[in-house]
Design a protein around this motif. Structure first.
Motif, PDB file in Angstrom:
ATOM      1  N   ALA A  75      -1.542   8.147 -25.822  1.00 48.54           N
ATOM      2  CA  ALA A  75      -0.380   8.116 -24.934  1.00 48.54           C
ATOM      3  C   ALA A  75       0.558   9.255 -25.306  1.00 48.54           C
ATOM      4  O   ALA A  75       0.521   9.749 -26.437  1.00 48.54           O
ATOM      5  CB  ALA A  75       0.335   6.783 -25.059  1.00 48.54           C
ATOM      6  N   LEU A 123      -3.185  12.063 -18.061  1.00 48.19           N
ATOM      7  CA  LEU A 123      -2.597  11.097 -18.983  1.00 48.19           C
ATOM      8  C   LEU A 123      -1.078  11.071 -18.822  1.00 48.19           C
ATOM      9  O   LEU A 123      -0.468   9.995 -18.765  1.00 48.19           O
ATOM     10  CB  LEU A 123      -2.977  11.452 -20.418  1.00 48.19           C
ATOM     11  N   ASN A 127       1.415   7.979 -17.056  1.00 48.30           N
ATOM     12  CA  ASN A 127       2.599   7.408 -17.701  1.00 48.30           C
ATOM     13  C   ASN A 127       3.888   7.851 -17.011  1.00 48.30           C
ATOM     14  O   ASN A 127       4.964   7.799 -17.603  1.00 48.30           O
ATOM     15  CB  ASN A 127       2.622   7.802 -19.180  1.00 48.30           C
ATOM     16  N   ASP A 128       3.794   8.324 -15.780  1.00 46.71           N
ATOM     17  CA  ASP A 128       4.930   8.721 -14.943  1.00 46.71           C
ATOM     18  C   ASP A 128       5.793   9.824 -15.538  1.00 46.71           C
ATOM     19  O   ASP A 128       6.984   9.874 -15.287  1.00 46.71           O
ATOM     20  CB  ASP A 128       5.816   7.506 -14.610  1.00 46.71           C
TER      21      ASP A 128
END
Length: 133
Positions: A75, A123, A127-128
Motif C-alpha cells: 500500500a 495501486l 487507494n484514491d
C-alpha cells in the motif's frame, strides 16, 4: 507409499532469527512456510519480479497466503509517494520465515514496480491517491 515434502534447510546457527526449531517442536503450529525451499524461493522471487499487472500482484499475494501462510500488504506509505520507496510492503511476522526471505520479497516486488510503473499507478489509484489528476 507416501513421501514427505522437502523442508527448507536450517540456516547456519546465529545467522537467522526465524525460529525454525520452535516451529518444528510445536505440533499445533503452521509449518507451511518451511515448504519454501531455497530453490522454490528463487522461483518465487523471479515470479514476483516479473509481475504483469496489479491484478497479478493481488493474485500472487493470495497464492502466497494460501500456500505458505504469509500475508503481504502492499500500500502507499503515509507520506507523499515520490518513488517506489514510498510504497510500503509489509510481511506479517511469522515463525519459520527466514530473515533473508523477509528482505527479498519486498525487494522483488519493488523491482517489479520499477519495471512496470503502471502497477504502482494502479495501486495508487486503487487507494484514491490519483483521483484528482
Amino acid at each position: 507409499m507416501t513421501s514427505t515434502p522437502a523442508l527448507r534447510q536450517p540456516c547456519p546457527p546465529g545467522a537467522c532469527d526465524c525460529g525454525r526449531e520452535q516451529l518444528l517442536d510445536n505440533p499445533n503450529s503452521d509449518a507451511r512456510i518451511l515448504l519454501l525451499t531455497r530453490a522454490e524461493e528463487t522461483r518465487l522471487l523471479e515470479r514476483l519480479e516479473n509481475l504483469e499487472s496489479l491484478a497479478d500482484l493481488e493474485k500472487m499475494q493470495q497464492r502466497i497466503y494460501a500456500q505458505l501462510g504469509v500475508r503481504i500488504a502492499v500500500a502507499p506509505g503515509f507520506n507523499e509517494v515520490r518513488s517506489m520507496r514510498g510504497i510500503g510492503i509489509q510481511l506479517d511476522a511469522l515463525p519459520g520465515l527466514c530473515r533473508k526471505t523477509r528482505q527479498a520479497i519486498p525487494t522483488a516486488i519493488r523491482r517489479a514496480l520499477e519495471k512496470r510503473p503502471e502497477i504502482a499507478y494502479g495501486l495508487l489509484n486503487a487507494n484514491d491517491l490519483l483521483r484528482d489528476t
